[in-house]
Scaffold this active site. Sequence first.
Site, PDB file in Angstrom:
ATOM      1  N   CYS A 202      80.657 -22.468  34.581  1.00  0.00           N
ATOM      2  CA  CYS A 202      82.052 -22.191  34.266  1.00  0.00           C
ATOM      3  C   CYS A 202      82.220 -20.903  33.474  1.00  0.00           C
ATOM      4  O   CYS A 202      83.324 -20.445  33.242  1.00  0.00           O
ATOM      5  CB  CYS A 202      82.664 -23.345  33.494  1.00  0.00           C
ATOM      6  SG  CYS A 202      82.790 -24.826  34.467  1.00  0.00           S
TER       7      CYS A 202
ATOM      8  N   CYS B 140      89.245 -22.489  25.718  1.00  0.00           N
ATOM      9  CA  CYS B 140      88.292 -21.846  24.791  1.00  0.00           C
ATOM     10  C   CYS B 140      88.379 -22.491  23.414  1.00  0.00           C
ATOM     11  O   CYS B 140      87.351 -22.712  22.760  1.00  0.00           O
ATOM     12  CB  CYS B 140      88.582 -20.352  24.661  1.00  0.00           C
ATOM     13  SG  CYS B 140      88.328 -19.435  26.192  1.00  0.00           S
TER      14      CYS B 140
END
Lengths: 393, 141
Positions: free
Chosen positions: B35, B104
Amino acid sequence: MIYADNAATTKMSRAAIEAMKECMEEDYGNPSSLHSVGQRAQEKLSEAREKIASLLGCLPAEIIFTSGGSEADNQALRSAAALGAKKGKKHLVSTAFEHHAVLHTLKKLESEGYEVTLVPVGEDGLVSPAEVERAIRPDTCLVSVMYANNEIGTIQPIPEIAALCKRKGVLFHTDAVQAAGHIPVSLENVDMLSLSAHKFHGPKGIGLLYARRGLRPDPLIEGGAPARGKRAGTENLPAIMGMAAALEESVLHMKENAEKMSAVRDRVIAGLSRIPHGILNGDAKKRLPGCVSFCFEGIEGESLLLMLDDYGICASSGSACTSGSLDPSHVLLAIGRPHEIAHGSLRLTFSEETTLEDADEVVTKVKEVVEKLRGMSPVWRELQEGKRQYFLR
Amino acid sequence: MSLYSEKVMDHFRNPRNVGVIENPDGVGEVGNMKCGDIMKIYLKIEDGIIADVKFETFGCGSAIASSSMATELIKGKPLSEALTLTNKAVAEALDGLPAYKMHCSVLAEEAIRAAIKDYYDKNGIAYDSKDFPEHGHEEEA
């Protein structure tokens, strides 16, 4: 600041700006109007069309002005699909690393009952004509292969592929958006070709579809019939004038520009090749004069770009991270880069204005940024400590 | 670049607490290379307080900035307080993240939890498993 993202878009040339300015100030008429102001605009339009046709080596009537490369690609694929359906041919052949304007249109066609075969691409970033030939079936209505790849810059063997399509009696389209104005583009055996002005210092929002005489592309935009029923709507004359001027200049200076850009490109490739655990994407020679694409192990592309921008270098990445997707570039995956490597990609695309000094600066800055990011990467640490295997030597 | 706030850019340019701690009391690593994001947090614990924290991140600009900010937010804090840190708090401290970059901040929260759990496990300290839910690697808002 060094602008190294010319594959995304280019700075407009002075000639293109002047041509547009003049057109906006003087030739504001609607080319479809019967009065003198309109007719003057019509004349300008014809002149631009003729100029472009002679630069491309085709007939003026074979040019359909579009809003850009994406529209031209959409129209080419849809037109071939519609023609094919009339003959019961509902299979299209393309490649795994086309621009999304092609790939997404193909996806749409699939949902409408067409079948699509995407030919694989070699690790060198080149499509093999033999693979294309193998993919062609009796019900194939179109083969579409890009002239040069937009991410890694590899130039495809278009003359060979076009010739084999001709031999097989299958229509052939090529997306020449990255090639036109930069390398000689041959229309021999090509049925349709897309290009976009802003990739060769022309304005944005204008491009064209070349469609060989005898082909009748389906209009995507219905309405009045200014361009022989091909695309309705009043022509974007200033943009067309700008495109004609930009193309003329690009074609005129193609050889010298290509020499200049190749020198910069090869210097950057040589410099970046010295960074350990990195790799050039695509064949070193069969590539666009201004295009460099690298993958660096242990880092991620978006942070690379962001930091390079901070250092005064505008670059791009194959990473789709910036577009919000976690998937890395389909182009890099298509040439066999594993996900882990494809995330760490960098595309540098130069123009004839880029100097050799710029090339050296780019190399220095990229090295610095790669080192800095590797210094904070847990992946890089594990690679260095032997806890993880390198993909790239 | 206006993609990110000045705060994000500041933490990206000058990340705080980047590096490793030798013989850490707790380590947490989340994300995966497929990812494109991996975060690793190292903790030094003294009397239930985070005496030192370091991070390493492979990822985009906002992943680096989120790690940096998250370490700032927990440094010197008791573990109980560090466990209350949410991804939203990290994002807010950075003056916001683009919606598609919120994952994030989620990674930063998860990495800290994973490091604290590692410390508890290593030292046989009992904890409420609710504090450490199993995470997949999906995006969260």
